[in-house]
Write a protein that holds these residues in place. Structure first.
Motif: not given
Length: 166
Positions: A141-150
């Protein structure tokens, strides 16, 4: 985002941070269930996936693409989540050696309040544990995206992927 799959379901649940465990328990409380299926589950899964992708404003690969994936990757499967007899989310998962790789996943917006996606990924980890898989690869996931944080909320630590090209 990769993490080992531990020996027992209880160990895997305890390895998940407290707030995320709460979301999993919400799905259990709402009496969600899961099923493992093959190509027979594809059309119903695709209906959910295509609607979700379109809602995000992205073009959708055709159903024939997903059928070809399942035909060519024989160990692939679909884990689906059910609420009151209706498929509400699902994830097409690929297998490589001892690694589970959930790749195409989606859920119905009207059911998100039931923690369907949290429950779905938990059920996939639990299934992996029961079947002897050793690694859960949540993908990149790209850093600091929603999927990254999920994925970080699951206790997975990001590992940088270096790319080389000519």
């Amino acid at each position: 985002f990769r993490s080992p799959i531990l020996e027992t379901a209880d160990e895997n649940l305890e390895a998940i941070p407290r707030k995320q465990r709460r979301m999993i328990r919400q799905g259990i409380k709402y009496e969600l269930s899961s099923k493992i299926g093959g190509v027979e589950s594809l059309e119903e899964f695709y209906s959910i996936y295509a609607r979700n992708v379109r809602d995000l404003g992205s073009p959708v690969f055709p159903l024939t693409f997903f059928r070809a994936l399942m035909d060519n990757f024989k160990d692939s499967f679909i884990l689906s989540v059910w609420k009151d007899g209706k498929m509400v989310s699902g994830v097409m998962t690929f297998v490589f050696k001892e690694t589970l790789m959930p790749y195409y996943g989606a859920g119905l917006k009207g059911y998100l309040e039931f923690a369907i996606n949290d429950f779905m990924y938990w059920e996939l980890i639990r299934y992996g544990c029961e079947k002897g898989y050793r690694v859960f690869d949540f993908g990149r996931s790209k850093k600091d995206t929603g999927s990254y944080h999920f994925k970080r909320h699951w206790g997975f630590e990001p590992q940088e992927l270096n790319y080389c090209y000519y």
